[in-house]
Design an enzyme around this catalytic site. Structure first.
Site, PDB file in Angstrom:
ATOM      1  N   CYS A 132     -14.077 -23.561 -47.790  1.00 25.09           N
ATOM      2  CA  CYS A 132     -12.570 -23.837 -47.986  1.00 25.09           C
ATOM      3  C   CYS A 132     -12.749 -25.665 -48.247  1.00 25.09           C
ATOM      4  O   CYS A 132     -12.032 -25.916 -49.270  1.00 25.09           O
ATOM      5  CB  CYS A 132     -11.785 -23.629 -46.913  1.00 25.09           C
ATOM      6  SG  CYS A 132     -12.434 -24.067 -45.229  1.00 25.09           S
ATOM      7  N   HIS A 244      -6.117 -28.189 -44.913  1.00 24.00           N
ATOM      8  CA  HIS A 244      -7.382 -29.211 -44.550  1.00 24.00           C
ATOM      9  C   HIS A 244      -7.145 -30.507 -45.353  1.00 24.00           C
ATOM     10  O   HIS A 244      -6.647 -30.517 -46.752  1.00 24.00           O
ATOM     11  CB  HIS A 244      -8.620 -28.342 -45.068  1.00 24.00           C
ATOM     12  CG  HIS A 244      -9.276 -27.338 -44.442  1.00 24.00           C
ATOM     13  ND1 HIS A 244      -8.320 -27.070 -43.119  1.00 24.00           N
ATOM     14  CD2 HIS A 244     -10.326 -26.597 -44.628  1.00 24.00           C
ATOM     15  CE1 HIS A 244      -9.475 -25.824 -42.768  1.00 24.00           C
ATOM     16  NE2 HIS A 244     -10.516 -25.783 -43.521  1.00 24.00           N
TER      17      HIS A 244
END
Length: 341
Positions: A132, A244
């Site tokens: 990710c 994130h």
């Protein structure tokens, strides 16, 4: 004609997001199957916002024959056991686990960055989805690398607990609630308290002192973008549920200014530049949730190195970092390799 698509791990965070995105993007489907472990067999889950409900099928009994694409979001153990079985049955696998990412016969794909690498998927009939944190970073780096040639990247990540799955999200919620009411905030899942704290440790430690998450960012960036780029990473878990963030320092071969970089990124696929030099003129994780874009803010020149830039990169890790990227690979696969008349 549409495609017959299997979502493996359909009851997890990423699997549910895959179903949601297949629905949102109106992926050309003739049929979709929700598959998971025996624990979830018979459960009913929603197919995005379509109103359609799917009955979960046990992966151990599932026959992949006749299915076109399988999106795997069930972890490395499930991928090891079932992805080769699906691939051998003629169902192309797009795997979100780390299991096949560094296999030389398996392309590691971010569609905005290296779509041409998809041509090699027939060697194993498996395509890997990157980590990710890597996925969002290379989306931002690719157009800058094309313009000025990246020599070195220093990245520090601020990764949300959803990257650890449901257990991580539950631990942050429970610890936060307990602290507010004066109860104990003991850690059961993370090695230290995550609520109101940060943990500079994601995945296992390696012999050189780095973690496996940091190693993934290094080797995956090289495989996807350019093996000549030097990368060093520090990966940190933060008390954020979804999204994130990354602080990225880049050293280039050729001169590139902040304004030029902003202009390039504004025209780049998958990137949204929000960069006003004023309070609130940047994107934070809370604002990226549910969005497809990789957001770039705080683009500025680094005077400590020749041809250096700093930038701030934020993305929904359940989307671009996992489910969205997998669906984009499936879309690319359909357009280029699996066209149906």
């Amino acid at each position: 004609m549409g495609y017959r698509v299997v979502v493996v791990g359909a009851t997890g965070n990423v699997g549910r997001e895959m179903l949601q995105i297949l629905s949102e993007r109106q992926f050309p489907l003739d049929e979709v199957a929700a598959v998971a472990s025996s624990r979830s067999q018979g459960d009913i889950i929603d197919f995005g916002d379509s109103g359609e409900e799917l009955k979960v099928v046990n992966i151990d009994n599932f026959d992949f024959t006749g299915w076109d694409i399988a999106l795997f979001a069930a972890g490395s153990a499930a991928s090891k056991a079932h992805a080769p079985r699906a691939a051998a049955a003629g169902c192309t696998v797009i795997d979100n686990s780390s299991l096949y990412r560094m296999d030389p016969d398996v392309p590691l794909i971010v569609p905005e960055v290296n779509p041409e690498a998809l041509a090699g998927y027939k060697a194993r009939n498996i395509i890997a989805n990157p980590n990710c944190s890597t996925a969002q970073m290379v989306v931002a780096l690719k157009p800058l690398h094309d313009a000025a040639g990246i020599k070195r990247v220093v990245v520090s990540t601020y990764q949300s607990v959803s990257g650890s799955g449901k257990q991580g999200m539950d631990e942050l919620f429970n610890q936060s609630r307990n602290i507010f009411v004066g109860d104990s905030a003991e850690s059961a899942f993370y090695p230290k308290q995550i609520a109101f704290n940060v943990i500079p440790h994601i995945d296992d430690f390696l012999d050189d002192g780095s973690t496996k998450e940091e190693w993934k960012m290094v080797v995956e960036t090289k495989k996807i973008l350019d093996p000549r780029i030097k990368v060093t990473a520090t990966c940190v878990r933060v008390p954020v549920f979804v999204g994130h963030s990354e602080s990225i320092n880049i050293e280039f071969e050729r001169e590139i200014g902040a304004q030029e970089a902003q202009d390039i990124l504004r025209e780049s696929p998958g990137v949204m530049v929000i960069d006003k030099r004023e309070p609130g003129g940047y994107i934070t994780p809370v604002e990226c949730v549910g969005d497809y874009a990789t957001f770039v803010s705080r683009v500025r020149e680094d005077p400590t190195v020749e041809n250096g830039l700093n930038l701030w990169c934020v993305s929904d890790n359940l989307r671009k970092g996992a489910a969205l990227n997998a669906v984009q690979i499936a879309e690319l696969l359909g357009r280029k390799h699996l066209q149906k008349g």
